[in-house]
Design an enzyme around this catalytic site. Structure first.
Site, PDB file in Angstrom:
ATOM      1  CE  LYS A   1      20.199  13.816  38.617  1.00 39.25           C
ATOM      2  NZ  LYS A   1      20.703  13.653  37.328  1.00 39.25           N
TER       3      LYS A   1
ATOM      4  CG  ASN B   1      41.323  19.599  36.472  1.00 36.09           C
ATOM      5  OD1 ASN B   1      41.100  18.401  36.309  1.00 36.09           O
ATOM      6  ND2 ASN B   1      40.414  20.529  36.231  1.00 36.09           N
ATOM      7  N   GLY B   2      43.488  17.483  34.793  1.00 37.75           N
ATOM      8  CA  GLY B   2      43.510  17.127  33.370  1.00 37.75           C
ATOM      9  C   GLY B   2      44.327  15.860  33.167  1.00 37.75           C
TER      10      GLY B   2
ATOM     11  CD1 TRP C   1      36.446  11.737  40.202  1.00 40.44           C
ATOM     12  CD2 TRP C   1      37.611  11.593  38.314  1.00 40.44           C
ATOM     13  NE1 TRP C   1      35.872  10.749  39.445  1.00 40.44           N
ATOM     14  CE2 TRP C   1      36.582  10.630  38.283  1.00 40.44           C
ATOM     15  CE3 TRP C   1      38.465  11.675  37.218  1.00 40.44           C
ATOM     16  CZ2 TRP C   1      36.390   9.755  37.216  1.00 40.44           C
ATOM     17  CZ3 TRP C   1      38.279  10.811  36.151  1.00 40.44           C
ATOM     18  CH2 TRP C   1      37.244   9.862  36.164  1.00 40.44           C
TER      19      TRP C   1
ATOM     20  CB  CYS D   1      41.334  17.965  40.141  1.00 41.81           C
ATOM     21  SG  CYS D   1      41.775  16.339  39.522  1.00 41.81           S
TER      22      CYS D   1
ATOM     23  CD  GLU E   1      24.076  11.402  38.694  1.00 41.26           C
ATOM     24  OE1 GLU E   1      25.256  11.704  38.535  1.00 41.26           O
ATOM     25  OE2 GLU E   1      23.153  12.080  38.232  1.00 41.26           O
TER      26      GLU E   1
ATOM     27  CG  HIS F   1      10.237  -4.460  20.263  1.00 45.00           C
ATOM     28  ND1 HIS F   1       9.731  -5.176  19.193  1.00 45.00           N
ATOM     29  CD2 HIS F   1       9.452  -3.351  20.354  1.00 45.00           C
ATOM     30  CE1 HIS F   1       8.729  -4.521  18.642  1.00 45.00           C
ATOM     31  NE2 HIS F   1       8.534  -3.412  19.320  1.00 45.00           N
TER      32      HIS F   1
ATOM     33  NE  ARG G   1      36.675  21.852  39.552  1.00 45.36           N
ATOM     34  CZ  ARG G   1      36.233  22.280  38.359  1.00 45.36           C
ATOM     35  NH1 ARG G   1      35.132  22.981  38.291  1.00 45.36           N
ATOM     36  NH2 ARG G   1      36.880  21.998  37.263  1.00 45.36           N
TER      37      ARG G   1
ATOM     38  CD  GLU H   1      18.444  13.588  34.513  1.00 44.84           C
ATOM     39  OE1 GLU H   1      19.175  13.129  33.615  1.00 44.84           O
ATOM     40  OE2 GLU H   1      18.894  14.177  35.507  1.00 44.84           O
TER      41      GLU H   1
ATOM     42  CE  LYS I   1      27.086  20.010  39.142  1.00 43.17           C
ATOM     43  NZ  LYS I   1      25.773  19.347  39.069  1.00 43.17           N
TER      44      LYS I   1
HETATM   45  C1  AGP Z   1      24.212  14.449  36.002  1.00 46.24           C
HETATM   46  O1  AGP Z   1      23.532  14.236  37.224  1.00 46.24           O
HETATM   47  C2  AGP Z   1      25.668  14.068  36.083  1.00 46.24           C
HETATM   48  N1  AGP Z   1      26.316  14.735  37.129  1.00 46.24           N
HETATM   49  C3  AGP Z   1      26.380  14.157  34.745  1.00 46.24           C
HETATM   50  O2  AGP Z   1      25.741  13.247  33.880  1.00 46.24           O
HETATM   51  C4  AGP Z   1      26.391  15.543  34.049  1.00 46.24           C
HETATM   52  O3  AGP Z   1      25.096  15.875  33.612  1.00 46.24           O
HETATM   53  C5  AGP Z   1      27.311  15.452  32.838  1.00 46.24           C
HETATM   54  O4  AGP Z   1      28.612  15.151  33.290  1.00 46.24           O
HETATM   55  C6  AGP Z   1      27.352  16.731  31.992  1.00 46.24           C
HETATM   56  O5  AGP Z   1      27.885  17.785  32.766  1.00 46.24           O
HETATM   57  P1  AGP Z   1      27.746  19.287  32.182  1.00 46.24           P
HETATM   58  O6  AGP Z   1      26.277  19.576  32.057  1.00 46.24           O
HETATM   59  O7  AGP Z   1      28.441  20.150  33.185  1.00 46.24           O
HETATM   60  O8  AGP Z   1      28.411  19.310  30.829  1.00 46.24           O
END
Ligand code: AGP
Length: 612
Positions: A486, A101-102, A75, A2, A489, A505, A27, A482, A607
């Site tokens: 992308k 937050n948490g 969040w 958050c 998400e 396989h 966030r 990766e 984020k």
């Molecule tokens: C990547 O596009 C995502 N937003 C997510 O997987 C991110 O890489 C992951 O949460 C790790 O975050 P950090 O690098 O801040 O630890």
């Protein structure tokens, strides 16, 4: 996950808090709210959905001018993302407001305690119990009440509260979750990260574990949960507010994709001494420590995990130290074999990812040394590590990580070379050659960015595709992972990355007419690997796949099997991910945009994942 902003000073608190929340919205954006104290009342406005909904509410029902208060973007963890669960939360007398937050892990027991004492809770959140507990404990000193309540809480929390009966004081507390102080002139700020107050001040104060901060306009007091004065570190934030703006791009993500050449160059700056040797000045591990390492475990989440997979290849190739790469959330639960001679490398853009933070804590308890690779100066993970190598990507606002990923690859290469240098596996002239290769990366990425037009067109063509598969071999496999992440998400599509050799396989059963498959082809110089992946392309093409091939410029052998060929500059094998991922970042960004989705703030995500 958050965003939190607190303020006390001469400005109108709603203006300051809303400005901070706009910078922190990445966030978490399930709901948002603000609380101010006017006269002897706490007044709250809160709304489900994005910050724009709260802004509309404030326009319809403005809050009076006030000089202290706080705000929150959520969040959701406990309780659906709706108005009643939006922060701030109040006690029954509406004298205390709190944002959080948490996750408070013992909130059920605390909730029962309150209900047994006749308290009626108005929401489904864990946070609300704190507002009632603070009211219970308050005896004129909110900081003391906060300390008493924190001693009752279990789990991870950042809390910020105000009380109507204690004017011009904002109190915060943190355990396992980020909170930073911004020191102004006659005003002070609290934020989940420095974006909250960067527009007002760059003087920051790091808060440590289990600390309570009492903010007034002209002073900041920090104690432990037991009330003892606490040591804090003051520092200057190393970027300015404009860095956190879109700079004319439609999305932060696009801006950050185009910042990659500079981010890579900045991450290389100042890392070579006059004799051409590597110097990693934040590396607070001695050469002797590093020579003593007999195993490396790399941990991270999501994109950071993928850069860890890439790191394995260069570290093992150059140092012959065995490397394991682990998803951070799995690491400590598998009872890993760790010891003094195990170096744990924790990769994290934000430096606040709870899964990664808890993993390094476990590693240190087992006696291992921890090296963090991080993009945020002063964040929790580097603070709790033995050493750190910072990336200098600048603030990464878009939830989907791009420039952080590229700079992580650069940083892990520097660490691999540094280890080889310290352990005598590479002479200075060899190091110099690798450094030259790294120094050529910004220009190579620039060249890719100059030629991504066809990738954008391809994305719009595939806007209705049901799924996309990604294949790679060697360091191309983490690139495939990766690229798939992308797309998941950003475009909310089924996307999966495989080692190309695994196709036969099982996954080849997925191939059907017209299915888009991205293949990351190794450089021609890796002939054996290259030829095998060309065979893989033929296998999927024979079954109707639509092949999208990323290959180095001049590689004509793949052209006959590529429905779309995306050429990238020829670079050394271990650096190919730096150029190969860029078209896939643009592809995902463009596809999400074509679908009309929110590129910078995709649904359900945040984020920085500061809960386990
Ligand atoms: C990547 O596009 C995502 N937003 C997510 O997987 C991110 O890489 C992951 O949460 C790790 O975050 P950090 O690098 O801040 O630890």
């Amino acid at each position: 996950m958050c965003g939190i902003v607190g303020y006390v000073g001469q400005q109108n608190v709603v203006d300051v808090v809303m400005g901070g929340l706009r910078r922190l919205e990445y966030r978490g954006y399930d709901s948002a709210g603000v609380a101010v104290v006017a006269g002897d009342e706490v007044l709250v406005r809160r709304r489900a959905g994005k910050l724009a909904n709260l802004e509309k509410l404030l326009a319809d029902k403005p809050l009076p001018a006030a000089t202290f208060g706080m705000g929150h973007t959520r969040w959701a963890t406990h309780g659906a993302p709706n108005d009643r669960n939006a922060h701030p939360h109040l006690d029954e007398a509406a004298k205390v407001a709190v944002v959080h937050n948490g996750i408070i892990e013992n909130f059920a027991a605390l909730r029962s305690h309150l209900e047994d004492n006749g308290v009626t809770l108005a929401s489904d959140t864990d946070t609300e119990v704190v507002s009632h507990l603070l009211a219970e404990q308050f005896d004129g000193d909110l900081a003391e009440a906060m300390r008493a309540v924190c001693r009752k809480l279990e789990g991870a929390f950042t809390l910020v509260a105000v009380h109507a009966d204690q004017p011009d004081v904002v109190v915060g507390a943190r355990r396992n979750s980020p909170l930073v102080v911004g020191r102004g002139d006659g005003e002070n700020f609290l934020g989940s990260d420095v974006s909250a107050f960067i527009a007002h001040t760059r003087h920051a104060v790091e808060l440590g574990q289990d600390q309570v901060v009492e903010l007034r306009a002209d002073r900041v007091d920090v104690t432990t949960f037991d009330g003892q004065p606490a040591e804090v570190r003051e520092y200057e934030v190393d970027w300015d507010a404009s860095a956190a703006e879109k700079g004319g791009y439609d999305y932060f993500m696009l801006k950050e994709i185009y910042e990659q050449p500079k981010a890579v160059a900045d991450t290389l700056l100042g890392r070579i001494d006059d004799e051409g040797l590597l110097q990693l000045d934040e590396m607070r591990l001695s050469d002797e420590d590093l020579r003593d390492v007999d195993k490396i475990v790399i941990i991270g989440c999501g994109t950071a995990f993928h850069s860890g997979l890439i790191a394995k290849y260069s570290i093992e190739h150059w140092t012959r130290i065995p490397v394991e790469v682990e998803v951070a959330s799995e690491f400590r639960y598998r009872d890993p074999i760790l010891g003094r001679r195990t170096l744990v490398i924790a990769i994290s853009q934000s430096g606040e990812t709870m899964d990664t933070l808890m993993a390094i804590r476990h590693a240190r308890e087992q006696g291992s040394r921890v090296l963090a690779i991080c993009n945020v100066n002063g964040s929790t993970i580097p603070r709790e590590s033995d050493a750190v190598v910072y990336t200098y990507a600048g603030p990464e606002i878009a939830v989907a990580s791009t420039k952080a990923f590229l700079t992580q690859i650069i940083a892990v290469h520097l660490v691999a070379l540094y280890l080889a240098q310290v352990r005598g596996m590479k002479w200075s002239d060899e190091i110099a050659r690798h450094v030259d290769d790294l120094a050529a990366m910004p220009e190579a990425v620039d060249r890719v960015l100059d030629t991504v037009g066809p990738v954008r067109a391809l994305a719009r063509e595939l806007v209705d595709a049901r799924a996309v598969l990604f294949l790679g071999r060697h360091v191309g496999f983490p690139v495939a992972l990766e690229g798939a992440l992308k797309l998941k998400e950003l475009a909310y599509m089924h996307a999966e990355g495989f080692p190309a050799g695994e196709l036969k396989h099982g996954p080849i059963a997925l191939i059907e007419e017209g299915l888009p498959v991205v293949v990351v082809v190794p450089p021609l110089s890796r002939k054996v690997l290259h030829d095998k992946i060309v065979s893989n392309i033929q296998e999927i093409r024979a079954r109707g796949a639509r092949t999208i091939v990323i290959a180095e410029e001049g590689d004509d052998t793949v052209a006959p099997y590529a429905d779309t060929l995306i050429p990238v500059p020829a670079v050394p094998t271990l650096l190919q991910p730096v150029v190969a991922i860029v078209p896939l970042q643009v592809f995902a960004c463009e596809l999400a945009s074509a679908k009309g989705y929110d590129v910078d703030q995709p649904r359900n995500l945040a984020k920085s994942v500061t809960v386990e």
